[in-house]
Scaffold this motif. Structure first.
Motif, short mmCIF file in Angstrom:
data_model
loop_
_atom_site.label_atom_id
_atom_site.label_comp_id
_atom_site.label_asym_id
_atom_site.label_seq_id
_atom_site.Cartn_x
_atom_site.Cartn_y
_atom_site.Cartn_z
N ALA A 141 0.84 -1.20 0.00
CA ALA A 141 0.00 0.00 0.00
C ALA A 141 0.88 1.25 0.00
CB ALA A 141 -0.90 -0.01 1.24
N ASN A 142 0.48 2.24 -0.81
CA ASN A 142 1.24 3.49 -0.81
C ASN A 142 0.82 4.36 0.38
OD1 ASN A 142 -1.19 4.80 -1.48
ND2 ASN A 142 -0.81 4.47 -3.67
N ARG A 143 1.44 5.55 0.52
CA ARG A 143 1.18 6.40 1.69
C ARG A 143 -0.28 6.81 1.79
NH1 ARG A 143 6.35 10.56 2.08
NH2 ARG A 143 7.93 8.97 2.52
N LEU A 144 -0.87 7.14 0.65
CA LEU A 144 -2.27 7.58 0.67
C LEU A 144 -3.19 6.45 1.12
CD1 LEU A 144 -4.19 9.90 0.04
CD2 LEU A 144 -4.39 9.02 -2.31
N GLU A 145 -2.91 5.24 0.64
CA GLU A 145 -3.73 4.09 1.03
C GLU A 145 -3.54 3.75 2.50
OE1 GLU A 145 -3.85 1.71 -3.27
OE2 GLU A 145 -2.15 1.46 -1.90
N ARG A 146 -2.27 3.87 3.00
CA ARG A 146 -2.03 3.60 4.43
C ARG A 146 -2.72 4.65 5.30
NH1 ARG A 146 3.32 2.34 2.74
NH2 ARG A 146 4.11 4.30 3.58
N ALA A 147 -2.70 5.90 4.83
CA ALA A 147 -3.39 6.97 5.59
C ALA A 147 -4.89 6.69 5.66
CB ALA A 147 -3.13 8.32 4.94
N ARG A 148 -5.43 6.18 4.56
CA ARG A 148 -6.86 5.85 4.54
C ARG A 148 -7.19 4.71 5.51
NH1 ARG A 148 -10.24 3.49 -0.63
NH2 ARG A 148 -12.29 3.57 0.34
N ILE A 149 -6.27 3.71 5.55
CA ILE A 149 -6.47 2.58 6.47
C ILE A 149 -6.45 3.07 7.91
CG2 ILE A 149 -5.38 0.48 7.35
CD1 ILE A 149 -4.46 -0.06 4.44
N VAL A 150 -5.47 3.94 8.23
CA VAL A 150 -5.36 4.47 9.60
C VAL A 150 -6.61 5.27 9.97
CG1 VAL A 150 -4.10 6.14 11.02
CG2 VAL A 150 -2.84 4.49 9.63
N LEU A 151 -7.06 6.09 9.02
CA LEU A 151 -8.22 6.95 9.30
C LEU A 151 -9.47 6.11 9.56
CD1 LEU A 151 -8.93 9.98 9.38
CD2 LEU A 151 -9.68 9.77 7.01
N LEU A 152 -9.69 5.08 8.75
CA LEU A 152 -10.88 4.24 8.92
C LEU A 152 -10.79 3.40 10.19
CD1 LEU A 152 -11.51 3.07 5.24
CD2 LEU A 152 -12.80 4.75 6.58
N ALA A 153 -9.57 2.90 10.50
CA ALA A 153 -9.42 2.06 11.69
C ALA A 153 -9.64 2.86 12.97
CB ALA A 153 -8.03 1.42 11.70
N ALA A 154 -9.29 4.15 12.94
CA ALA A 154 -9.44 4.99 14.14
C ALA A 154 -10.78 5.73 14.16
CB ALA A 154 -8.29 5.99 14.20
N LEU A 155 -11.65 5.44 13.20
CA LEU A 155 -12.89 6.22 13.04
C LEU A 155 -13.79 6.24 14.27
CD1 LEU A 155 -14.18 8.00 10.95
CD2 LEU A 155 -15.41 6.03 10.05
N PRO A 156 -13.97 5.13 15.00
CA PRO A 156 -14.86 5.21 16.18
C PRO A 156 -14.41 6.25 17.20
CG PRO A 156 -14.45 2.92 15.59
CD PRO A 156 -13.54 3.74 14.73
N GLU A 157 -13.11 6.28 17.52
CA GLU A 157 -12.61 7.26 18.48
C GLU A 157 -12.64 8.67 17.90
OE1 GLU A 157 -11.20 4.41 17.90
OE2 GLU A 157 -11.03 3.36 19.81
N ILE A 158 -12.37 8.79 16.59
CA ILE A 158 -12.42 10.11 15.96
C ILE A 158 -13.82 10.69 16.06
CG2 ILE A 158 -12.21 11.35 13.77
CD1 ILE A 158 -9.97 9.45 13.00
N LEU A 159 -14.84 9.86 15.79
CA LEU A 159 -16.22 10.35 15.87
C LEU A 159 -16.59 10.73 17.31
CD1 LEU A 159 -18.15 7.99 13.43
CD2 LEU A 159 -17.71 10.42 13.18
N ALA A 160 -16.08 9.95 18.28
CA ALA A 160 -16.34 10.31 19.68
C ALA A 160 -15.74 11.67 20.00
CB ALA A 160 -15.77 9.23 20.61
N GLY A 161 -14.53 11.92 19.50
CA GLY A 161 -13.90 13.22 19.71
C GLY A 161 -14.65 14.34 19.03
N ILE A 162 -15.15 14.07 17.81
CA ILE A 162 -15.92 15.09 17.09
C ILE A 162 -17.20 15.43 17.84
CG2 ILE A 162 -17.23 15.53 14.99
CD1 ILE A 162 -15.13 13.92 13.47
N ARG A 163 -17.86 14.39 18.37
CA ARG A 163 -19.11 14.64 19.13
C ARG A 163 -18.84 15.53 20.34
NH1 ARG A 163 -20.89 11.79 23.31
NH2 ARG A 163 -19.56 9.99 22.81
N LEU A 164 -17.81 15.20 21.11
CA LEU A 164 -17.49 16.01 22.28
C LEU A 164 -17.00 17.40 21.85
CD1 LEU A 164 -15.66 13.29 24.41
CD2 LEU A 164 -17.97 14.17 24.72
N GLY A 165 -16.23 17.44 20.75
CA GLY A 165 -15.73 18.73 20.27
C GLY A 165 -16.86 19.64 19.81
N MET A 166 -17.90 19.07 19.21
CA MET A 166 -19.03 19.90 18.74
C MET A 166 -19.77 20.52 19.91
SD MET A 166 -20.45 17.72 15.49
CE MET A 166 -21.32 19.06 14.70
N VAL A 167 -19.94 19.74 20.99
CA VAL A 167 -20.60 20.29 22.18
C VAL A 167 -19.75 21.40 22.80
CG1 VAL A 167 -21.43 19.75 24.49
CG2 VAL A 167 -21.81 18.13 22.63
#
Length: 250
Positions: free
Chosen positions: A157-183
């Protein structure tokens, strides 16, 4: 909530508090605390006024710009902290300091730097929202299974594909942070506009307070709370849709 074997809906607690609010308000003990029925009637006048439309537009613009910056900077910084230990060592302490600091005290400094207007409010929203997004994104990246990253290397996988994998794998915690950040962002936009007091809902709060229109004042607070809870609920529903992913990714 269950009472004597009967399961009550979640809204029951809210109804109880509204009834208490109405009863206390009817005694007219405090001018600052009108009955809830007066607040509901004032809400119609607030929502239909021209100044409310202008205030909502300014407030939502500031909120959207501040949150947009917080999402880009927060997610990028969190991924870098999660992937690279030197970056984590350099920034982790400062992120935690700003997360726990009373950021309201910094708003006067923002006013000196950015003036009495929209930029100050945008920076205030950014400062309230970004740190929790950074920390939750960092936690999500650090929880990714090393075998997942090794597999991406193995399959070339190239850098862009690895970045996409990291982003999707961390998505549950990212969404939790976004929810708290929006409040926290809603808190930031209100505090920023209250202290600047010349734009958006801050100007409306100042207007109602100076003219002792407390029913209108409380109606505006209820509308803001409703907006914050609605945004948090929408992100929470999205979190639930991918909740299973957090358990199966490792």
């Amino acid at each position: 909530m269950t009472i004597n074997g009967f399961k009550l809906p979640k809204m029951a607690a809210l109804v109880v508090w509204l009834v208490v609010w109405e009863i206390v308000g009817q005694f007219d003990l405090l001018m600052l605390f009108p009955p809830f029925s007066s607040v509901v009637m004032a809400m119609g006048e607030v929502v239909t006024s021209r100044s409310f439309g202008n205030a909502v537009w300014i407030t939502l613009s500031c909120y959207a710009m501040g949150m947009g910056l917080a999402l880009v900077v927060g997610i990028t910084t969190g991924i870098l902290m999660g992937l690279f230990k030197p970056v984590d060592d350099m920034l982790n302490m400062w992120v935690n300091v700003f997360l726990s600091a009373p950021l309201s005290a910094l708003v006067p400094i923002f006013m000196i730097l950015f003036g009495l207007g929209t930029p100050t409010v945008v920076v205030t929203v950014f400062m309230f929202a970004v740190w929790i997004i950074v920390l939750d994104t960092r936690a999500g990246v650090q929880n990714i299974s090393p075998s997942l990253l090794e597999m991406s290397h193995s399959f070339g996988a190239n850098r862009l594909e690895r970045a996409r994998i990291v982003l999707l794998a961390a998505l549950p915690e990212i969404l939790a942070g976004i929810r708290l950040g929006m409040v926290r962002g809603v808190k930031g936009v209100v505090i920023g506009q209250l202290l600047v007091s010349i734009i958006g809902v801050g100007a409306l709060f100042a207007l109602y307070q100076q003219n002792f229109l407390m029913s209108h004042f409380w109606a505006l607070i209820v509308l803001l709370f409703t907006f914050a809870l609605t945004m948090a609920d929408l992100i929470g529903r999205l979190e639930k849709r991918i909740e299973y992913y957090a358990h199966v990714r490792s």
